[in-house]
Scaffold this motif. Structure first.
Motif, short mmCIF file in Angstrom:
data_model
loop_
_atom_site.label_atom_id
_atom_site.label_comp_id
_atom_site.label_asym_id
_atom_site.label_seq_id
_atom_site.Cartn_x
_atom_site.Cartn_y
_atom_site.Cartn_z
N GLU A 77 -1.87 -2.38 0.69
CA GLU A 77 -0.44 -2.61 0.40
C GLU A 77 0.19 -3.58 1.39
O GLU A 77 1.20 -4.21 1.12
N LYS B 71 4.78 5.99 -2.88
CA LYS B 71 3.59 5.48 -3.58
C LYS B 71 2.49 6.54 -3.69
O LYS B 71 1.77 6.61 -4.68
N ARG C 52 -3.26 -4.35 6.58
CA ARG C 52 -3.06 -3.17 7.44
C ARG C 52 -3.49 -3.33 8.89
O ARG C 52 -2.88 -2.71 9.77
N GLN D 119 -12.86 0.01 -6.70
CA GLN D 119 -11.99 0.35 -7.82
C GLN D 119 -12.39 -0.37 -9.11
O GLN D 119 -12.25 0.17 -10.20
N HIS E 142 3.10 2.61 2.39
CA HIS E 142 3.25 4.06 2.58
C HIS E 142 2.48 4.58 3.78
O HIS E 142 2.98 5.41 4.55
N ARG E 143 1.24 4.09 3.95
CA ARG E 143 0.43 4.66 5.03
C ARG E 143 0.89 4.17 6.41
O ARG E 143 0.64 4.85 7.41
N LYS F 162 -3.65 11.45 -5.54
CA LYS F 162 -3.41 10.43 -6.56
C LYS F 162 -4.73 9.85 -7.06
O LYS F 162 -4.83 9.40 -8.20
N ARG G 41 -2.52 -8.82 -4.64
CA ARG G 41 -3.86 -8.25 -4.43
C ARG G 41 -4.86 -8.89 -5.41
O ARG G 41 -4.55 -9.11 -6.58
N GLY H 193 -3.22 -0.21 -7.01
CA GLY H 193 -4.49 -0.93 -7.06
C GLY H 193 -5.48 -0.21 -7.96
O GLY H 193 -6.16 -0.82 -8.78
N LEU H 194 -5.56 1.10 -7.80
CA LEU H 194 -6.52 1.84 -8.63
C LEU H 194 -6.16 1.71 -10.10
O LEU H 194 -7.03 1.45 -10.94
C1 LIG Z 1 -4.74 1.14 -1.06
C2 LIG Z 1 -4.22 2.22 -1.62
O1 LIG Z 1 -4.10 2.46 -2.97
P1 LIG Z 1 -4.37 1.48 -4.19
O2 LIG Z 1 -5.46 0.54 -3.80
O3 LIG Z 1 -4.76 2.37 -5.31
O4 LIG Z 1 -3.08 0.75 -4.46
C3 LIG Z 1 -3.73 3.33 -0.78
O5 LIG Z 1 -3.36 4.36 -1.36
O6 LIG Z 1 -3.71 3.22 0.47
#
Ligand SMILES: C=C(OP(=O)(O)O)C(=O)O
Ligand SMILES: O=C(O)C1=C[C@@H](OP(=O)(O)O)[C@@H](O)[C@H](O)C1
Length: 435
Positions: A338, A411, A341, A168, A384-385, A20, A123, A95-96
């Motif tokens: 997300e 995601k 963590r 980012q 997701h992670r 992604k 965020r 986020g990106l």
């Molecule tokens: C933090 C992540 O992505 P993003 O910052 O793009 O939402 C991620 O994929 O773990």
């Protein structure tokens, strides 16, 4: 969605999903390039879909060719951005996307509203408030959060930004400066983290024929008057090291796996998972387009994840299956992903009998090599992670587990459950069983 995972032995091979990080950058670059781009192996994660919706809202035409799994994107270049069809972009939970497309949206002549959902609503976006006004852009935020409104057009000038929270924002500025044909100006950056993600940004910009700055040691990005060389009309999205990391760890903790479609020459930050798996003691064979991992005696390791923060969840799954205390550096920035963590991993892995200490910037994972389930209901916290880390750790546990909010994987890696099942793990959709 609730997914049940049973302990098992993983074996066989799968092809990694599309990255992604590469796909979203390609969408931005295809929007900014004037003319046609064919994107091969496009991703279909929620973050990818958000990026595609954004570029359509900003004037690109997107047509899918299902016969050869490609997308045709007609970018209108900068002029069209001055009259976006809709003066609003929705970034989903990415986020990106929000951080990359906000400076691009600020190139428009009219105000653009920028929204997000889920974890993206908490965020931080203060960066834009501090930086964009220096580039001639008025910014309104909701106390540093979405929704935001930007009103440009952005005018590139020498600027100094902070890179310590996230790379980012810099990715977005680099793209916007290139699109605005910045010349004789530099972006100076203090304390940049996640550096390989900037390498990926510059690589994609160059491939698409966007003006690419000179990188002075990640402290200054200099846009000269030199014209960009012509770019490609065909872009293939490479396989995702971030998602593959989970499968490679699964191989290391439980038998054997071959992941295809991840390139050794990739700029992706999460390629570093290989170093951790080797340090832990598993067997690894890296080839140009695939990686094979086999379980062996696993021992605690030391790893610096400052520049590859998304590896924390798979690293914890690996460390939990090692004997001894693993040290992972780079913890501080996990707060703003997300989920928070560090805290989420500590809470969920406690249910598998694994103690985690959060010690300033370092996470300590107390592995015993044997996971004993004391609470079989884990929760992804819509991250997701976390869902993927829980699943991978649990395949080597003494009992099966359930993962709530398991659809969080969409995601980044919608095929994750399918891939795990294809590798021989019992994955059940238990949503209907649970009230
Ligand atoms: C933090 C992540 O992505 P993003 O910052 O793009 O939402 C991620 O994929 O773990
Ligand atoms: O540019 C990218 O594709 C990303 C950069 C990283 O964020 P940070 O720069 O905030 O570390 C990473 O965590 C995120 O998942 C994807």
């Amino acid at each position: 969605m609730v997914v049940g995972i049973q302990p098992g032995k993983i074996s066989g091979s799968v092809t990694a999903n599309a990255s992604k990080s590469a796909m979203q950058r390609a969408c931005a670059a295809a929007l900014l390039k004037k003319g046609e781009t064919i994107i091969h192996n496009p991703g279909n994660s929620n973050d990818d879909l958000a990026a595609l919706a954004i570029i359509k809202a900003m004037g690109a035409e997107v047509m899918a060719n299902e016969a050869d799994n490609s997308l045709r994107i007609m970018g209108k270049g900068l002029p069209f951005l001055h009259q976006p069809e809709q003066a609003a972009i929705h970034c989903g939970e990415s986020g990106l996307s929000i951080r990359m497309f906000t400076p691009i949206a600020a190139l428009a002549m009219q105000p653009v509203t920028i929204t997000g959902e889920g974890s993206l609503t908490v965020r931080p976006m203060h960066f834009f408030q501090e930086v964009l006004p220096q580039l001639g852009v008025q910014v309104q935020t909701n106390n540093g959060l979405v929704p935001m409104q930007v009103s440009g057009p952005l005018q590139p000038t020498d600027i100094t930004v902070d890179g310590s929270l996230s790379s980012q924002f810099l990715t977005g500025l680099l793209m916007a400066y290139a699109a605005a044909n910045a010349s004789g100006v530099s972006i100076y950056v203090n304390d940049l983290k996640s550096k390989p993600y900037i390498d990926l940004t510059l690589q994609v910009m160059k491939q698409f024929g966007l003006k690419t700055p000179i990188n002075h040691q990640y402290e200054r990005f200099e846009f000269t008057s030199e014209e960009a060389a012509a770019g490609t009309d065909h872009f293939a999205v490479e396989g995702d090291w971030s998602g593959a990391a989970f499968l490679l760890v699964a191989g290391a903790v439980s038998n054997e796996v071959l992941v295809k479609g991840i390139y050794n020459s990739s700029r992706q930050a999460d390629k570093k998972i290989i170093d951790a798996i080797l340090d832990a003691g598993a067997q690894v064979r890296v080839e140009e387009e695939q990686v094979w991992v086999k379980k062996d005696k696993l021992e605690a390791f030391v790893f610096d994840a400052t520049d590859c923060p998304d590896l924390f969840p798979p690293l914890v799954a690996l460390a939990a299956n090692c004997t001894g205390v693993t040290h992972i550096k780079g913890l501080r920035r996990l707060k703003h992903k997300e989920s928070d963590r560090g805290v989420t991993l500590r809470e969920e892995f406690a249910k598998l009998g694994v103690r985690i200490d959060l010690n300033d910037d370092v996470m300590l994972v107390h592995g015993t090599g044997e996971l004993r389930v004391n609470n079989f209901t884990l929760n992804s916290h819509h991250d997701h992670r976390i869902a993927m880390a829980a699943a991978v750790a649990a395949i080597n546990a003494d009992f099966g587990i359930q993962i709530r909010n398991a659809d969080a994987i969409n995601k980044s890696y919608p095929d994750f459950w399918k891939h795990l099942a294809a590798l021989g793990i019992s994955v059940q959709n238990q949503s209907t069983l649970v009230k």
